[in-house]
Design a protein around this motif. Sequence first.
Motif, PDB file in Angstrom:
ATOM      1  N   TRP A  31     -13.460  -6.431  -0.816  1.00 24.64           N
ATOM      2  CA  TRP A  31     -14.166  -5.334  -1.494  1.00 24.64           C
ATOM      3  C   TRP A  31     -15.220  -5.794  -2.491  1.00 24.64           C
ATOM      4  CZ3 TRP A  31     -13.735  -1.919   1.813  1.00 24.64           C
ATOM      5  CH2 TRP A  31     -12.517  -1.469   2.348  1.00 24.64           C
ATOM      6  N   PRO A  32     -14.982  -6.840  -3.300  1.00 27.16           N
ATOM      7  CA  PRO A  32     -16.043  -7.233  -4.237  1.00 27.16           C
ATOM      8  C   PRO A  32     -17.345  -7.568  -3.501  1.00 27.16           C
ATOM      9  CG  PRO A  32     -13.972  -8.300  -4.828  1.00 27.16           C
ATOM     10  CD  PRO A  32     -13.750  -7.626  -3.506  1.00 27.16           C
ATOM     11  N   ARG A  37       5.557   0.680  -0.496  1.00 23.99           N
ATOM     12  CA  ARG A  37       5.902   0.814   0.920  1.00 23.99           C
ATOM     13  C   ARG A  37       4.759   1.447   1.712  1.00 23.99           C
ATOM     14  NH1 ARG A  37      11.372   3.909  -0.338  1.00 23.99           N
ATOM     15  NH2 ARG A  37       9.801   4.872  -1.661  1.00 23.99           N
ATOM     16  N   LYS A  38       3.715   1.927   0.988  1.00 20.45           N
ATOM     17  CA  LYS A  38       2.587   2.590   1.664  1.00 20.45           C
ATOM     18  C   LYS A  38       1.264   1.932   1.292  1.00 20.45           C
ATOM     19  CE  LYS A  38       5.051   6.968   1.561  1.00 20.45           C
ATOM     20  NZ  LYS A  38       5.285   8.129   0.699  1.00 20.45           N
ATOM     21  N   PRO A  39       1.023   0.726   1.811  1.00 22.16           N
ATOM     22  CA  PRO A  39      -0.206   0.006   1.422  1.00 22.16           C
ATOM     23  C   PRO A  39      -1.485   0.741   1.810  1.00 22.16           C
ATOM     24  CG  PRO A  39       1.008  -1.176   3.144  1.00 22.16           C
ATOM     25  CD  PRO A  39       1.890  -0.079   2.684  1.00 22.16           C
ATOM     26  N   GLU A  40      -1.422   1.661   2.786  1.00 23.29           N
ATOM     27  CA  GLU A  40      -2.646   2.380   3.164  1.00 23.29           C
ATOM     28  C   GLU A  40      -3.164   3.255   2.004  1.00 23.29           C
ATOM     29  OE1 GLU A  40       0.344   2.873   4.362  1.00 23.29           O
ATOM     30  OE2 GLU A  40       0.842   5.016   4.474  1.00 23.29           O
ATOM     31  N   THR A  41      -2.292   3.516   0.989  1.00 20.34           N
ATOM     32  CA  THR A  41      -2.747   4.334  -0.140  1.00 20.34           C
ATOM     33  C   THR A  41      -3.446   3.495  -1.212  1.00 20.34           C
ATOM     34  OG1 THR A  41      -0.635   4.112  -1.306  1.00 20.34           O
ATOM     35  CG2 THR A  41      -0.874   6.015   0.160  1.00 20.34           C
ATOM     36  N   TYR A  42      -3.469   2.155  -1.033  1.00 14.00           N
ATOM     37  CA  TYR A  42      -4.234   1.347  -2.002  1.00 14.00           C
ATOM     38  C   TYR A  42      -5.076   0.252  -1.329  1.00 14.00           C
ATOM     39  CZ  TYR A  42       0.258  -1.245  -1.779  1.00 14.00           C
ATOM     40  OH  TYR A  42       1.399  -1.886  -1.376  1.00 14.00           O
ATOM     41  N   ALA A  43      -5.117   0.264   0.017  1.00 15.51           N
ATOM     42  CA  ALA A  43      -5.921  -0.743   0.726  1.00 15.51           C
ATOM     43  C   ALA A  43      -7.416  -0.528   0.473  1.00 15.51           C
ATOM     44  CB  ALA A  43      -5.624  -0.699   2.220  1.00 15.51           C
ATOM     45  N   HIS A  44      -7.807   0.673  -0.015  1.00 19.77           N
ATOM     46  CA  HIS A  44      -9.225   0.901  -0.331  1.00 19.77           C
ATOM     47  C   HIS A  44      -9.585   0.338  -1.708  1.00 19.77           C
ATOM     48  CE1 HIS A  44      -7.135   4.052  -2.432  1.00 19.77           C
ATOM     49  NE2 HIS A  44      -8.236   4.547  -2.950  1.00 19.77           N
ATOM     50  N   VAL A  45      -8.578  -0.169  -2.445  1.00 22.35           N
ATOM     51  CA  VAL A  45      -8.812  -0.693  -3.795  1.00 22.35           C
ATOM     52  C   VAL A  45      -8.500  -2.194  -3.869  1.00 22.35           C
ATOM     53  CG1 VAL A  45      -8.176  -0.503  -6.229  1.00 22.35           C
ATOM     54  CG2 VAL A  45      -8.221   1.553  -4.786  1.00 22.35           C
ATOM     55  N   VAL A  46      -7.364  -2.575  -3.316  1.00 20.50           N
ATOM     56  CA  VAL A  46      -6.925  -3.971  -3.407  1.00 20.50           C
ATOM     57  C   VAL A  46      -7.662  -4.796  -2.357  1.00 20.50           C
ATOM     58  CG1 VAL A  46      -4.958  -5.535  -3.251  1.00 20.50           C
ATOM     59  CG2 VAL A  46      -4.672  -3.244  -4.240  1.00 20.50           C
ATOM     60  N   GLU A  47      -8.243  -5.907  -2.758  1.00 23.97           N
ATOM     61  CA  GLU A  47      -9.056  -6.715  -1.847  1.00 23.97           C
ATOM     62  C   GLU A  47      -8.178  -7.567  -0.927  1.00 23.97           C
ATOM     63  OE1 GLU A  47     -10.758 -10.324  -4.268  1.00 23.97           O
ATOM     64  OE2 GLU A  47     -10.348  -8.678  -5.657  1.00 23.97           O
ATOM     65  N   SER A  48      -8.756  -8.010   0.170  1.00 19.76           N
ATOM     66  CA  SER A  48      -8.049  -8.911   1.091  1.00 19.76           C
ATOM     67  C   SER A  48      -8.268 -10.354   0.651  1.00 19.76           C
ATOM     68  CB  SER A  48      -8.593  -8.714   2.506  1.00 19.76           C
ATOM     69  OG  SER A  48      -9.988  -8.963   2.509  1.00 19.76           O
ATOM     70  N   GLY A  49      -7.558 -11.268   1.286  1.00 15.46           N
ATOM     71  CA  GLY A  49      -7.754 -12.691   1.004  1.00 15.46           C
ATOM     72  C   GLY A  49      -7.188 -13.148  -0.329  1.00 15.46           C
ATOM     73  N   LEU A  50      -6.156 -12.453  -0.842  1.00 20.96           N
ATOM     74  CA  LEU A  50      -5.576 -12.829  -2.130  1.00 20.96           C
ATOM     75  C   LEU A  50      -4.763 -14.118  -2.023  1.00 20.96           C
ATOM     76  CD1 LEU A  50      -4.403  -9.297  -3.379  1.00 20.96           C
ATOM     77  CD2 LEU A  50      -6.315 -10.667  -4.266  1.00 20.96           C
ATOM     78  N   ASP A  51      -4.619 -14.785  -3.162  1.00 18.40           N
ATOM     79  CA  ASP A  51      -3.867 -16.042  -3.182  1.00 18.40           C
ATOM     80  C   ASP A  51      -2.360 -15.812  -3.234  1.00 18.40           C
ATOM     81  OD1 ASP A  51      -6.196 -17.872  -3.455  1.00 18.40           O
ATOM     82  OD2 ASP A  51      -6.486 -16.667  -5.268  1.00 18.40           O
ATOM     83  N   ALA A  52      -1.941 -14.688  -3.803  1.00 17.75           N
ATOM     84  CA  ALA A  52      -0.491 -14.496  -3.946  1.00 17.75           C
ATOM     85  C   ALA A  52      -0.102 -13.027  -4.010  1.00 17.75           C
ATOM     86  CB  ALA A  52       0.006 -15.209  -5.205  1.00 17.75           C
ATOM     87  N   ILE A  53       1.078 -12.737  -3.447  1.00 20.21           N
ATOM     88  CA  ILE A  53       1.755 -11.470  -3.700  1.00 20.21           C
ATOM     89  C   ILE A  53       3.005 -11.820  -4.501  1.00 20.21           C
ATOM     90  CG2 ILE A  53       3.109  -9.600  -2.689  1.00 20.21           C
ATOM     91  CD1 ILE A  53       1.254  -9.657  -0.280  1.00 20.21           C
ATOM     92  N   ASP A  81     -12.282   3.016   6.733  1.00 21.08           N
ATOM     93  CA  ASP A  81     -12.361   1.590   6.445  1.00 21.08           C
ATOM     94  C   ASP A  81     -13.292   1.351   5.266  1.00 21.08           C
ATOM     95  OD1 ASP A  81     -14.650   2.385   7.629  1.00 21.08           O
ATOM     96  OD2 ASP A  81     -14.671   0.854   9.199  1.00 21.08           O
ATOM     97  N   LYS A  82     -13.488   2.394   4.443  1.00 17.64           N
ATOM     98  CA  LYS A  82     -14.382   2.261   3.291  1.00 17.64           C
ATOM     99  C   LYS A  82     -13.613   1.958   2.015  1.00 17.64           C
ATOM    100  CE  LYS A  82     -17.946   5.471   4.910  1.00 17.64           C
ATOM    101  NZ  LYS A  82     -18.373   6.872   4.718  1.00 17.64           N
ATOM    102  N   GLY A  83     -14.297   1.279   1.086  1.00 15.48           N
ATOM    103  CA  GLY A  83     -13.702   0.995  -0.212  1.00 15.48           C
ATOM    104  C   GLY A  83     -13.783   2.211  -1.121  1.00 15.48           C
ATOM    105  N   TRP A  84     -13.057   2.154  -2.237  1.00 18.39           N
ATOM    106  CA  TRP A  84     -13.006   3.267  -3.189  1.00 18.39           C
ATOM    107  C   TRP A  84     -14.385   3.653  -3.727  1.00 18.39           C
ATOM    108  CZ3 TRP A  84     -14.772   2.272  -8.168  1.00 18.39           C
ATOM    109  CH2 TRP A  84     -14.996   0.915  -8.464  1.00 18.39           C
ATOM    110  N   PHE A  85     -15.331   2.690  -3.727  1.00 20.85           N
ATOM    111  CA  PHE A  85     -16.639   2.870  -4.347  1.00 20.85           C
ATOM    112  C   PHE A  85     -17.657   3.492  -3.395  1.00 20.85           C
ATOM    113  CE2 PHE A  85     -15.670  -1.354  -2.800  1.00 20.85           C
ATOM    114  CZ  PHE A  85     -16.574  -1.467  -1.762  1.00 20.85           C
TER     115      PHE A  85
END
Lengths: 211, 277
Positions: B33-34, A116-132, B3-7
Motif C-alpha cells: 500500500w505505501p 479472524r477476518k483479514p478481509e476487513t483490514y487487508a485494505h489498510v495493512v500492507e503486504s510483505g511484512l517482516d513479522a506477525i 483490490d483497492k487500498g483505503w486511500f
Amino acid sequence: MTDLPEGVQRREFDGGDEVLATRGEPSYGEPVVDGWRRWEAHRSKFGATLELGLDTGLSGGDGVLYLGAANGTTVSHVADFAGPTYAVEFAPRPVRDLLDVAEARETLFPLLKDARKPETYAHVVESGLDAIVQDVATRGQADVALANRQFLADDGRLVAAIKARSEDVTEAPEAVFERVLDELRDGYEVLATERMEPFHDDHLAVVATPE
Amino acid sequence: MTDKGWFADVDVRNPDAAGDAVRTGRADAPDDWPAVAVADGAASDEAEYYDRLRAATLAGTRAAVRERERADDQQLVHAVRAMADLSDAANEVAERAVEWAGSLFEDVEGGVEGARAVAGREPETPAEERAVALCRRAADLGDERERVREFVEAQAPAVAPNLSMLAGPVLAARLIALAGGLEELAKMPSGTVQVLGAEDALFAHLRGHAPSPKHGVIYTHEYVRGTHPDERGSASRALAGKLSIAARVDHYSGDRRPELRDELDERMERIRARDTE
C-alpha cells in the motif's frame, strides 16, 4: 543466547537482575531508567518469547502486524523498536487504551478489527511484512495464523503465543499444542517452539515462517 | 470486495473521511500500500503516507470504538430492566412462599432471605414439599437478580465511565434505561434528567394539580437522600447537572474526567453548608 532485535536491551532496574527494556514514551506506569522502559516478561507473551531466547528473526525497524493487541502494553514496546506496526484488537474497551498508546507513537496504527477476518483490514495493512506477532485468546489460533499469512514476506516470521486453554480447557496442553502445530504446518514451517513457563502457564511460544 | 487500498476513493487529507474508509472498507488481499499510494498520488512519499495512515487509523478506530460501545448500552438497558423485574418477582413469590411455609414450620422469617432459609429444609409431607420448592424458586430469583446486578456493575463503567463514577453503576444504568440509551440521555436537558423516573408526578404537575417533582430516580443517590429536605431541590438540580455533563462526555468523547467528581463534591459541600447556617 540469540541476539535481541536492535532497540531492545537488557538493562538493570533498581539494582535487580537485567531485564528487557525498550526506548520510548512511558505508557502504563512501567519503571523507566535513562529513557529505557522496563518490558516485563510476566506481563507480555512476546517479551517472554524474547526472554526465553527464541530467535524471532526480528532485527529492529521491521514491519509488524500484531494480532490481539489488547490494551497495547506489549504493542507499545514492539512499536518502540519496530517500524510500521499494525495493531489489531477486537474488543472495544481495551482499544481505548490502545488509542492512547498509539497517540504517543509515530508509526503505530490501531485497528478495531477481528483477526479472524483479514478481509476487513487487508485494505489498510500492507503486504510483505517482516513479522506477525500473534496473541489471540480465541479458538482456532492456527486458523488465525493461516488466514493472516498473506501479510507476510516470504522470509517473514510468525511469532505466536498459543494458549492451550483457549482451544480446549479440558484437554492436556501438550495434546492441544500438537494439534495446533499440525494445523499450522498447512502453511508454515515451524522453526522453534518453547513452553512459556514460568512466565505464562499453559502457553507455547512458536516461531514459524511461511511455506 | 475490492483490490483497492483505503486511500483510493477518499480525501486522504480529511482524517474523518479517511477514518471511515479504514473502518468500513474491505479488500480481498493486501498489497504494498505505501508504494501504491505514492504511485497514485495519495501521498508524496512513504513518510507522508504513514502520517496520513496514522491520522486515518486513529480517527477511524476512535469512531469504531464509540459505535461498538453504543451498542453495548442497549445490553445494559436490558440488564437493568431485568434486574427490576427479578426484584419484583422474587419479592412477590417470596411473600406467598413464606406465608405458606409459616403455616408448616416454626420460625419462618419474611422476604427473600426468609424463603432462602426455608429452601434448605427437608420436606416431609406433600404440602411441605410444595412450600419448600416455592421458597427455592424465590431464592433462585433473588440469586439471579444478584448475578444480573454484578453484570450491570461490571458493564456500566465500560459503557459510561464518568456517569458511573458520579452516580454509581446501578443508578447510571437506570438513568440510561429510563432515557432509552446513552445517546438519548446525553441529549437531554439536565432538568429532564433530574425528574427521570418521576414521570407520574411530573404529569400531575403539568395538569396543574401537584407541585413540580424535585427528583426522580436520582433520589437514590446519597447526595439527594442524605441532604436536608429544604436543600434537596438544589442538591438534585446540581447533581443532575453534573450527571448530564458526565453522560455527554461519555457519549461524545469517552475521555475520563476525574475532575467532575471533585467539582460535584465541592458544589454539594456548599449546598449542605447552607442548612447548618
